[in-house]
Scaffold this motif. Structure first.
Motif, PDB file in Angstrom:
ATOM      1  N   ALA A  68       0.839  -1.210   0.000  1.00  0.00           N
ATOM      2  CA  ALA A  68       0.000   0.000   0.000  1.00  0.00           C
ATOM      3  C   ALA A  68       0.869   1.253   0.000  1.00  0.00           C
ATOM      4  N   ALA A  69       1.943   1.227   0.781  1.00  0.00           N
ATOM      5  CA  ALA A  69       2.846   2.389   0.837  1.00  0.00           C
ATOM      6  C   ALA A  69       3.466   2.641  -0.529  1.00  0.00           C
ATOM      7  N   ALA A  70       3.891   1.566  -1.191  1.00  0.00           N
ATOM      8  CA  ALA A  70       4.486   1.721  -2.531  1.00  0.00           C
ATOM      9  C   ALA A  70       3.473   2.306  -3.510  1.00  0.00           C
ATOM     10  N   GLN A  71       2.228   1.842  -3.396  1.00  0.00           N
ATOM     11  CA  GLN A  71       1.185   2.345  -4.298  1.00  0.00           C
ATOM     12  C   GLN A  71       0.890   3.827  -4.030  1.00  0.00           C
ATOM     13  N   LEU A  72       0.871   4.206  -2.763  1.00  0.00           N
ATOM     14  CA  LEU A  72       0.634   5.621  -2.435  1.00  0.00           C
ATOM     15  C   LEU A  72       1.803   6.495  -2.880  1.00  0.00           C
ATOM     16  N   ARG A  73       3.024   6.004  -2.683  1.00  0.00           N
ATOM     17  CA  ARG A  73       4.190   6.787  -3.145  1.00  0.00           C
ATOM     18  C   ARG A  73       4.106   7.004  -4.655  1.00  0.00           C
ATOM     19  N   SER A  74       3.763   5.946  -5.351  1.00  0.00           N
ATOM     20  CA  SER A  74       3.655   6.045  -6.802  1.00  0.00           C
ATOM     21  C   SER A  74       2.549   7.022  -7.216  1.00  0.00           C
ATOM     22  N   ALA A  75       1.427   6.972  -6.513  1.00  0.00           N
ATOM     23  CA  ALA A  75       0.298   7.867  -6.828  1.00  0.00           C
ATOM     24  C   ALA A  75       0.672   9.323  -6.580  1.00  0.00           C
ATOM     25  N   ILE A  76       1.358   9.576  -5.469  1.00  0.00           N
ATOM     26  CA  ILE A  76       1.748  10.958  -5.129  1.00  0.00           C
ATOM     27  C   ILE A  76       2.789  11.470  -6.127  1.00  0.00           C
ATOM     28  N   ALA A  77       3.755  10.612  -6.443  1.00  0.00           N
ATOM     29  CA  ALA A  77       4.806  11.045  -7.375  1.00  0.00           C
ATOM     30  C   ALA A  77       4.216  11.437  -8.725  1.00  0.00           C
ATOM     31  N   ALA A  78       3.135  10.754  -9.107  1.00  0.00           N
ATOM     32  CA  ALA A  78       2.506  11.046 -10.399  1.00  0.00           C
ATOM     33  C   ALA A  78       1.551  12.234 -10.320  1.00  0.00           C
ATOM     34  N   ASN A  79       1.228  12.679  -9.106  1.00  0.00           N
ATOM     35  CA  ASN A  79       0.221  13.733  -8.931  1.00  0.00           C
ATOM     36  C   ASN A  79       0.628  14.758  -7.873  1.00  0.00           C
ATOM     37  N   PRO A  80       1.771  15.373  -8.038  1.00  0.00           N
ATOM     38  CA  PRO A  80       2.209  16.318  -6.993  1.00  0.00           C
ATOM     39  C   PRO A  80       1.290  17.524  -6.838  1.00  0.00           C
ATOM     40  N   PHE A  81       0.529  17.843  -7.883  1.00  0.00           N
ATOM     41  CA  PHE A  81      -0.405  18.960  -7.736  1.00  0.00           C
ATOM     42  C   PHE A  81      -1.525  18.601  -6.771  1.00  0.00           C
ATOM     43  N   MET A  82      -1.938  17.331  -6.782  1.00  0.00           N
ATOM     44  CA  MET A  82      -3.057  16.898  -5.933  1.00  0.00           C
ATOM     45  C   MET A  82      -2.734  17.033  -4.451  1.00  0.00           C
ATOM     46  N   ILE A  83      -1.468  16.875  -4.079  1.00  0.00           N
ATOM     47  CA  ILE A  83      -1.084  16.809  -2.663  1.00  0.00           C
ATOM     48  C   ILE A  83      -1.159  18.166  -1.976  1.00  0.00           C
ATOM     49  N   MET A 137       8.009  18.174  -5.139  1.00  0.00           N
ATOM     50  CA  MET A 137       7.781  16.850  -5.749  1.00  0.00           C
ATOM     51  C   MET A 137       7.628  16.927  -7.263  1.00  0.00           C
ATOM     52  N   GLN A 138       7.158  18.046  -7.778  1.00  0.00           N
ATOM     53  CA  GLN A 138       7.171  18.195  -9.243  1.00  0.00           C
ATOM     54  C   GLN A 138       8.600  18.089  -9.757  1.00  0.00           C
ATOM     55  N   ASP A 139       9.543  18.529  -8.943  1.00  0.00           N
ATOM     56  CA  ASP A 139      10.941  18.527  -9.355  1.00  0.00           C
ATOM     57  C   ASP A 139      11.641  17.204  -9.000  1.00  0.00           C
ATOM     58  N   LEU A 140      11.343  16.630  -7.839  1.00  0.00           N
ATOM     59  CA  LEU A 140      12.226  15.596  -7.284  1.00  0.00           C
ATOM     60  C   LEU A 140      11.579  14.244  -6.992  1.00  0.00           C
ATOM     61  N   ALA A 141      10.244  14.132  -7.094  1.00  0.00           N
ATOM     62  CA  ALA A 141       9.638  12.809  -6.896  1.00  0.00           C
ATOM     63  C   ALA A 141      10.033  11.920  -8.074  1.00  0.00           C
ATOM     64  N   PRO A 142      10.201  10.612  -7.884  1.00  0.00           N
ATOM     65  CA  PRO A 142       9.918   9.822  -6.673  1.00  0.00           C
ATOM     66  C   PRO A 142      11.118   9.668  -5.733  1.00  0.00           C
ATOM     67  N   ARG A 143      12.190  10.409  -5.980  1.00  0.00           N
ATOM     68  CA  ARG A 143      13.327  10.296  -5.054  1.00  0.00           C
ATOM     69  C   ARG A 143      13.054  11.015  -3.736  1.00  0.00           C
ATOM     70  N   VAL A 144      12.151  12.017  -3.796  1.00  0.00           N
ATOM     71  CA  VAL A 144      11.857  12.840  -2.617  1.00  0.00           C
ATOM     72  C   VAL A 144      10.346  13.007  -2.477  1.00  0.00           C
ATOM     73  N   PHE A 145       9.845  12.788  -1.263  1.00  0.00           N
ATOM     74  CA  PHE A 145       8.453  13.100  -0.922  1.00  0.00           C
ATOM     75  C   PHE A 145       8.452  14.043   0.274  1.00  0.00           C
ATOM     76  N   THR A 146       7.509  14.992   0.286  1.00  0.00           N
ATOM     77  CA  THR A 146       7.364  15.865   1.457  1.00  0.00           C
ATOM     78  C   THR A 146       5.889  16.021   1.779  1.00  0.00           C
ATOM     79  N   LYS A 147       5.622  16.341   3.047  1.00  0.00           N
ATOM     80  CA  LYS A 147       4.238  16.662   3.435  1.00  0.00           C
ATOM     81  C   LYS A 147       4.269  17.635   4.597  1.00  0.00           C
ATOM     82  N   MET A 148       3.655  18.779   4.408  1.00  0.00           N
ATOM     83  CA  MET A 148       3.563  19.743   5.490  1.00  0.00           C
ATOM     84  C   MET A 148       2.409  19.394   6.416  1.00  0.00           C
ATOM     85  N   GLY A 149       2.466  19.925   7.640  1.00  0.00           N
ATOM     86  CA  GLY A 149       1.361  19.845   8.583  1.00  0.00           C
ATOM     87  C   GLY A 149       1.191  21.196   9.252  1.00  0.00           C
TER      88      GLY A 149
END
Lengths: 341, 341
Positions: free
Chosen positions: B221-236, B247-259
């Motif tokens: 599931a984690a791999a699938q979510l990483r793949s989904a986010i990397a393909a859709n950085p605008f959605m995040i 992530m538009q620049d560096l995914a899938p090598r880099v993921f970030t999430k603010m809180g």
């Protein structure tokens, strides 16, 4: 140099979630320090907290008389407004008195800070202009000052323009701190901002609050500006803003003015005191909580608005309580024991 | 316990105007600490940084399959979006797949966080609804999870609802920290948020980044979510947001999430590392600068977007440079010597 102190904190559930540190000082017009916490000696940029000081030449140089500026215009000249229709109307009229319009403003353009005002402007099909800039009242005042003293207002934002020279000399006199290239930065609205110690900022407002240690013209101008602001607390900020809410309740015994990056000043004319606060991380919410506590203590004021800003419930989008934002326990005990549970 | 460290500062003219302190930690999936600065042991509320962890059951429990949720929907389920039309369309479609609509969302309503989107909505004559809440994608995911597992979604935000129980057990397993009434608060979007040490948050994302120390279902599931986010950085997130730009620049090598309140996480899957940051005063800008520096150092990444967030020019409304916002010199030297002038 003393370390900064805990000013305020946000809680969630049964824990502290975030903390703000900074400094605060209360002085009288003779320069006696009544209260100090944290580093009050290092120079900070006062940002919009000096707007009332910057407005003094508008009166002392005869511009307010020449253009018959009413109390609403004088208050707007000291304001960081939210771009609501009443603010725009007054700024427009100030410029019209000089035969000018928004094209003379050099503050730059942004959409109204008040979200409802921004949406209403968008819904009307209009675009934002320099009048909506939160500093447009101050800048309209600079245009009035320039025109009244026989200077072309073009480039009035530059340090070498006669308007900015007059403003700098006024700030220098009232704060007692040299305003030179060495301590000059540029503010968000493009005019110079000079870094001064927090203590000097509080002293300037103790003088502004009382007229003490000001020359006669400036003392009269300060009294006229205080009166104008007290009569127009909406002009100074706008809907739901700290300054407006506090002064709607407590002026003319209490004046407050926020500045960007967590700076706040307050005046307690009857007590002869000026207050200045810097939240070191730039957090406005902490400067507000601290100002409320210091006003309660040194103004001997008790008011639901002050109590709210000292300790307010934080709600989620469903209206449920999730925590609170509160002045630090140390300041609360010092300032207002009844809220330090 | 170590004191917090200087994370980032804002300058104006030739002076530092504001300073942000906090903590940061980088760990691998085995729990080894690679880097730590400040207090990384005290429990903090991770806020929206755990959204990707909260989305795991959407896949492990079969909801994503049942409703044929595409990568854009999976990314939106992990998002704090800005309420732009593309976000609203995907959230609407997620709910429609369950036969439901915005009235099933219990996150509350606010206007789009993106100012242009808010003005466009106002100009269209429409009102904001729960779909515009920045957490509506996550909540739409909860509705999908609830319906797919045969539970009435009503009150899905309550700690005792089966959906929130499943989410809590997932968070507990992945972070290794008990999630009980003792460390539970309520988030801005009305669901529970549990306080955990910053180090445990980083560990959870090291696991999420690698699949190590997760059970097989969760690792997939984690791999699938990483793949989904990397393909859709605008959605995040959305237009001009840190997460989207990085992530538009560096995914899938880099993921970030603010809180909210200055929390940030990042993942470096190829390096096997998770990163967590808390700016103690809640300052998002400092968490972004710190994240950029740690990604540059521990991901061995070099990118204009990272450089920008490590050291960006601050401009006034006329576009003039007035100062900069930059990661602290200590972190900059540690992380990216070329920008530490």
């Amino acid at each position: 140099m003393p370390h900064d102190v805990l000013l305020a904190e946000a809680t969630r559930g049964n824990r502290v979630e975030s903390r703000h540190y900074g400094a605060a000082v209360v002085v009288d017009a003779a320069g006696k320090t009544v209260f100090a916490a944290g580093d009050v000696e290092t120079a900070i940029y006062p940002r919009s907290t000096v707007k009332a000081l910057q407005a003094l030449p508008l009166l002392t140089e005869g511009a307010a008389d020449k253009y018959a500026l009413g109390p609403d215009a004088l208050a707007l000249a000291c304001a960081s407004h939210q771009g609501e229709p009443a603010h725009i109307a007054v700024a427009t009229e100030m410029l019209a008195r000089t035969g000018r319009d928004a094209t003379s403003l050099e503050c730059g353009t942004h959409w109204p800070l008040d979200a409802r005002a921004a949406r209403a402007l968008a819904a009307s099909g209009e675009q934002a202009c320099a009048l909506h800039n939160c500093c447009s009242g101050k800048h309209a005042g600079f245009v009035c000052l320039s025109c009244a003293t026989g200077h072309d207002p073009e480039h009035y934002i530059r340090p070498e323009h006669p308007v900015m020279q007059t403003v700098a000399r006024t700030l220098e006199d009232v704060t007692g701190v040299p305003h030179t290239d060495a301590n000059r930065g540029t503010d968000g609205c493009a005019i110079p901002t000079w870094a001064i110690p927090l203590r000097a900022l509080a002293l300037a407002y103790a003088r502004f609050a009382t007229g003490q240690n000001l020359n006669t013209d400036r003392a009269q101008a300060a009294a006229q500006l205080r009166s104008a602001i007290a009569a127009n607390p909406f002009m100074i900020a706008g809907t739901n803003q700290f300054d407006t809410r506090v002064m709607q309740d407590l002026a003319p015994r209490v004046f407050t003015k926020m500045g960007a990056e967590g700076v706040m000043v307050a005046m307690l004319p009857e007590k002869g005191l000026g207050i200045a606060i810097k939240c070191r991380d730039g957090g406005v919410r902490a400067a507000e909580a601290t100002a409320a506590a210091l006003i309660a203590r040194f103004g001997n004021e008790s008011s639901p608005v002050l109590t709210h800003f000292m300790r307010q419930t934080l709600k989620n989008w469903n209206g449920q309580s999730v925590g609170e934002f509160r002045v630090s326990a140390t300041l609360a005990e010092d300032c207002y024991p009844s809220i330090a549970s």
